[in-house]
Design a protein around this motif. Structure first.
Motif, mmCIF file in Angstrom:
data_model
loop_
_atom_site.group_PDB
_atom_site.id
_atom_site.type_symbol
_atom_site.label_atom_id
_atom_site.label_comp_id
_atom_site.label_asym_id
_atom_site.label_seq_id
_atom_site.Cartn_x
_atom_site.Cartn_y
_atom_site.Cartn_z
ATOM 1 N N TYR A 230 0.772 -0.893 -0.459
ATOM 2 C CA TYR A 230 -0.042 0.060 0.529
ATOM 3 C C TYR A 230 1.298 1.686 -0.066
ATOM 4 C CZ TYR A 230 -4.044 2.856 0.904
ATOM 5 O OH TYR A 230 -4.677 4.068 0.777
ATOM 6 N N GLY A 231 1.936 1.205 0.942
ATOM 7 C CA GLY A 231 2.663 2.234 0.851
ATOM 8 C C GLY A 231 3.962 2.914 -0.594
ATOM 9 N N SER A 236 3.738 6.317 -5.026
ATOM 10 C CA SER A 236 4.439 5.924 -6.237
ATOM 11 C C SER A 236 2.909 7.157 -7.448
ATOM 12 C CB SER A 236 4.257 5.161 -7.093
ATOM 13 O OG SER A 236 4.755 4.510 -6.790
ATOM 14 N N LYS A 237 1.704 7.758 -5.882
ATOM 15 C CA LYS A 237 0.590 8.656 -6.550
ATOM 16 C C LYS A 237 1.012 9.987 -7.695
ATOM 17 C CE LYS A 237 -3.465 7.209 -4.278
ATOM 18 N NZ LYS A 237 -4.000 5.854 -5.661
ATOM 19 N N ASP A 238 2.255 10.523 -7.026
ATOM 20 C CA ASP A 238 2.136 11.494 -7.768
ATOM 21 C C ASP A 238 2.910 11.031 -9.423
ATOM 22 O OD1 ASP A 238 0.096 13.085 -6.487
ATOM 23 O OD2 ASP A 238 1.966 13.320 -4.939
ATOM 24 N N ALA A 239 3.347 10.118 -9.218
ATOM 25 C CA ALA A 239 4.721 9.760 -10.626
ATOM 26 C C ALA A 239 4.477 10.194 -12.034
ATOM 27 C CB ALA A 239 4.739 8.200 -10.167
ATOM 28 N N LYS A 240 5.064 10.998 -12.219
ATOM 29 C CA LYS A 240 4.734 11.299 -14.032
ATOM 30 C C LYS A 240 4.985 10.464 -14.954
ATOM 31 C CE LYS A 240 4.363 15.652 -12.843
ATOM 32 N NZ LYS A 240 4.534 15.999 -11.405
ATOM 33 N N LYS A 311 15.694 1.824 -4.343
ATOM 34 C CA LYS A 311 15.171 3.241 -3.572
ATOM 35 C C LYS A 311 14.559 3.823 -4.335
ATOM 36 C CE LYS A 311 20.113 4.572 -3.057
ATOM 37 N NZ LYS A 311 21.236 5.663 -4.201
ATOM 38 N N THR A 312 13.891 3.586 -5.890
ATOM 39 C CA THR A 312 12.701 3.760 -5.883
ATOM 40 C C THR A 312 11.311 3.046 -5.649
ATOM 41 O OG1 THR A 312 13.194 4.927 -7.956
ATOM 42 C CG2 THR A 312 11.911 4.535 -8.496
ATOM 43 N N PRO A 313 10.462 3.330 -5.839
ATOM 44 C CA PRO A 313 9.127 2.307 -5.824
ATOM 45 C C PRO A 313 9.498 1.332 -6.625
ATOM 46 C CG PRO A 313 8.049 4.273 -4.956
ATOM 47 C CD PRO A 313 9.912 4.741 -5.813
ATOM 48 N N ILE A 314 9.143 -0.161 -6.363
ATOM 49 C CA ILE A 314 8.873 -0.783 -7.622
ATOM 50 C C ILE A 314 7.792 -1.718 -7.208
ATOM 51 C CG2 ILE A 314 10.263 -2.244 -6.516
ATOM 52 C CD1 ILE A 314 11.681 -3.781 -8.991
ATOM 53 N N ILE A 315 6.792 -1.942 -8.214
ATOM 54 C CA ILE A 315 5.243 -2.522 -7.859
ATOM 55 C C ILE A 315 4.778 -3.217 -8.902
ATOM 56 C CG2 ILE A 315 4.497 -0.100 -6.664
ATOM 57 C CD1 ILE A 315 2.753 0.698 -9.533
ATOM 58 N N THR A 316 2.928 -3.776 -9.013
ATOM 59 C CA THR A 316 3.667 -4.796 -9.419
ATOM 60 C C THR A 316 2.814 -4.461 -10.767
ATOM 61 O OG1 THR A 316 1.525 -5.840 -8.634
ATOM 62 C CG2 THR A 316 3.896 -6.558 -7.710
ATOM 63 N N PRO A 317 2.401 -5.037 -11.697
ATOM 64 C CA PRO A 317 1.162 -4.581 -12.772
ATOM 65 C C PRO A 317 -0.137 -4.498 -11.881
ATOM 66 C CG PRO A 317 2.656 -6.619 -13.953
ATOM 67 C CD PRO A 317 2.514 -6.096 -12.166
ATOM 68 N N VAL A 318 -0.932 -5.256 -11.083
ATOM 69 C CA VAL A 318 -2.295 -4.820 -10.464
ATOM 70 C C VAL A 318 -1.507 -3.919 -9.249
ATOM 71 C CG1 VAL A 318 -3.495 -6.525 -8.907
ATOM 72 C CG2 VAL A 318 -2.807 -7.669 -9.820
ATOM 73 N N GLU A 319 -1.028 -4.101 -9.281
ATOM 74 C CA GLU A 319 -0.656 -2.434 -8.263
ATOM 75 C C GLU A 319 -0.445 -1.729 -8.694
ATOM 76 O OE1 GLU A 319 2.064 -5.174 -4.601
ATOM 77 O OE2 GLU A 319 3.053 -3.340 -6.242
ATOM 78 N N LEU A 320 -0.305 -1.273 -10.212
ATOM 79 C CA LEU A 320 -0.522 -0.183 -11.368
ATOM 80 C C LEU A 320 -1.634 -0.153 -10.978
ATOM 81 C CD1 LEU A 320 1.101 1.924 -12.381
ATOM 82 C CD2 LEU A 320 0.707 0.029 -14.483
#
Lengths: 342, 342
Positions: A230-231, A236-240, A311-320
């Motif tokens: 969740y974190g 990554s909410k504002d990630a461009k 260092k940079t968030p790394i998420i899964t496709p579902v999380e995206l």
């Protein structure tokens, strides 16, 4: 041969080499067995006339097979130790034999210990490659204690009944509707965690290495991993700018998924780059300084197990999808690799 | 396009993509330019309709081309930035375009500064890919100052006259009998060090990045590196188990040399394993605990430049001959990769 508590049928590999008169053989060894390399080489060089080449690059699963570069070195046979084949994958370059490392640990004691902790009557039995051969013994104990053991079939990526991989829980999913809880035989947290997240059933871990049972701890771990996930999404909410990671190992290439993700991001006015990697390392990704968030389409363990290394968030496709508002957090799914077109 | 002091003809790449209607293009970027990745992608995606995939794995030279795994992802064109082609290598999988990064630094000042330090009359002119285009200017300065500039042809591994690679000094060797000293244009110590060790001629470095001249320092460095190499050989005198390292990157595969070395070692009653690697890392080699000495047949820089990173001595093929008493220390040769059968 017996090495470090594992039965490894290198005898069969030697037979195959002799029968086919293979001349140059490449050997892939999982990290945990690499310090026994000399025993493997000595055995194969004594028993056969083949030259043995050891592949040094880390190999974490059958998704990672040797390729044409070895064929170019006139290698005519490949042996991968410690993993079972992924049936829907084919090595187009070199005939490849997978030799499992079967643990010789007695599982009966730890299974007996797990009995009072099992939930319900129908018990889904799952494990990793090392302990699958103990299923008949475990079924016997379960039946003797008035449980009904259920062992599920996996999909095309799974060789044996009841087998789960870090990227594929289909052998559990196929029975999750009918069982009351799962008994996982093995070590480590990643597999039972995935099992719990995917099936939403009680999971009891019987670890034959430590002779310990874990169930409640797994619930705590699940909560803590979900908080972390969740974190990662929130960060990554504002990630461009997004970097979509594609594994180039044969059994991890989800390139079409990567392109789908890119389209989604572009339609949301985000910038997205497709980045292909063989070996995953945080230092390799640090050069991409303007990327705000990575999405891994490669081995699902990278985003979840190795999260702290990046260092940079790394998420899964579902999380995206959750990040983009296309799915709700309540619909969280553990990332899996199912059938790949290979 | 101009990036960070380099002229990179990405315009030509865009033209080629459009002309051939390439759809999926993989981009290999050297480490020093990776933080400009977004500029490269944005340019290519604006100018063409191709999808761009960036290869993240480190790429140190044209010996490291993308392979069938990208072809399998339907990639139809490859661009490698910052390197010139190795003419005798061919990419059997994907048409590959090399785009040099030409430094836009003015070399005239530093060459003028080097003039009083040059030895003799005939000056061998050598450089790396980034500065080759400045040769006409440099020749002019040399002639004006009554020197005779000589620029040598390299072998099949070398694209341009006067060009040296970390693994190939043939463009210097072809003229070393006739010149009195060498003028090296560029940065770093590895190339001029190899030049000095191989040609045994005075080498004057004119570094356009720092605007400094180095000659005496190079002699000191040569002595210190040779002491280190002597030490590595001495430390391996009693080695019983040898690991022969083979690079699996297309342009580094000296597998026949590896087998020759193995034969030599076996004939001297030593144990020898052939170990193949894609990405070199000391941590990958640490698992091979019973190896007393590694011999690298891959990129020659690994044994010499990265020596300090490895706990176990790592030596070159020539150094092994010295270790085994097949060559004298006085006959020390710098390791090079010449023609590979590809």
């Amino acid at each position: 041969m017996k090495i470090n508590g594992y039965n490894i049928d290198l005898e069969n590999a030697a037979k195959t080499i002799k029968k086919n008169n293979y001349k140059r053989v490449v050997l892939q060894i999982p990290e945990g067995l690499k310090n026994h390399v000399s025993e493997f080489i000595n055995y194969l060089e004594t028993e056969t006339n083949a030259q043995i080449i050891v592949s040094v690059d880390p190999c974490f699963g059958a998704c990672d097979i040797v390729n044409h570069e070895f064929q170019h070195m006139d290698v005519d046979f490949a042996i991968q130790l410690g993993h079972t084949p992924i049936p829907d994958m084919e090595n187009h370059w070199i005939p490849t034999m997978f030799i499992n490392a079967q643990s010789d640990l007695d599982v009966t004691k730890v299974v007996e210990k797990a009995i009072p902790r099992l939930k319900g009557e129908k018990i889904g039995l799952v494990s990793t490659a090392q302990h699958l051969h103990t299923f008949p013994q475990i079924e016997e104990i379960l039946v003797k204690n008035n449980f009904i053991p259920v062992i599920g079939e996996g999909d095309d990526r799974i060789e044996s009944k009841g087998q789960i991989l870090g990227c594929n829980f289909s052998a559990a999913k196929s029975i999750m509707q009918e069982v009351d809880s799962f008994l996982f035989i093995g070590s480590g947290n990643f597999h039972p965690l995935g099992l719990k997240l995917i099936t939403k059933k009680p999971v009891i871990v019987a670890d034959p290495y430590t002779n310990q049972i874990r169930d409640k701890e797994l619930g705590e771990l699940k909560d803590s991993v979900l908080r972390q996930r969740y974190g990662a999404i929130a960060r990554s909410k504002d990630a461009k700018v997004f970097g979509i990671l594609v594994g180039i190992k044969s059994g991890q290439q989800r390139i079409d998924l990567a392109y789908n993700i890119k389209e989604k991001l572009v339609s949301k006015n985000k910038k997205a780059y497709i980045l292909a990697l063989n070996h995953f390392s945080s230092s390799f990704l640090e050069s991409f300084r303007d990327v705000d968030c990575f999405i891994s389409t490669a081995c699902p363990r990278i985003a979840i197990d190795d999260y702290m290394q990046y260092k940079t968030p790394i998420i899964t496709p579902v999380e995206l999808d959750i990040l983009l508002g296309l799915k709700n957090w309540e619909d969280y799914l553990f990332d899996e690799i199912n059938h790949l077109v290979l």
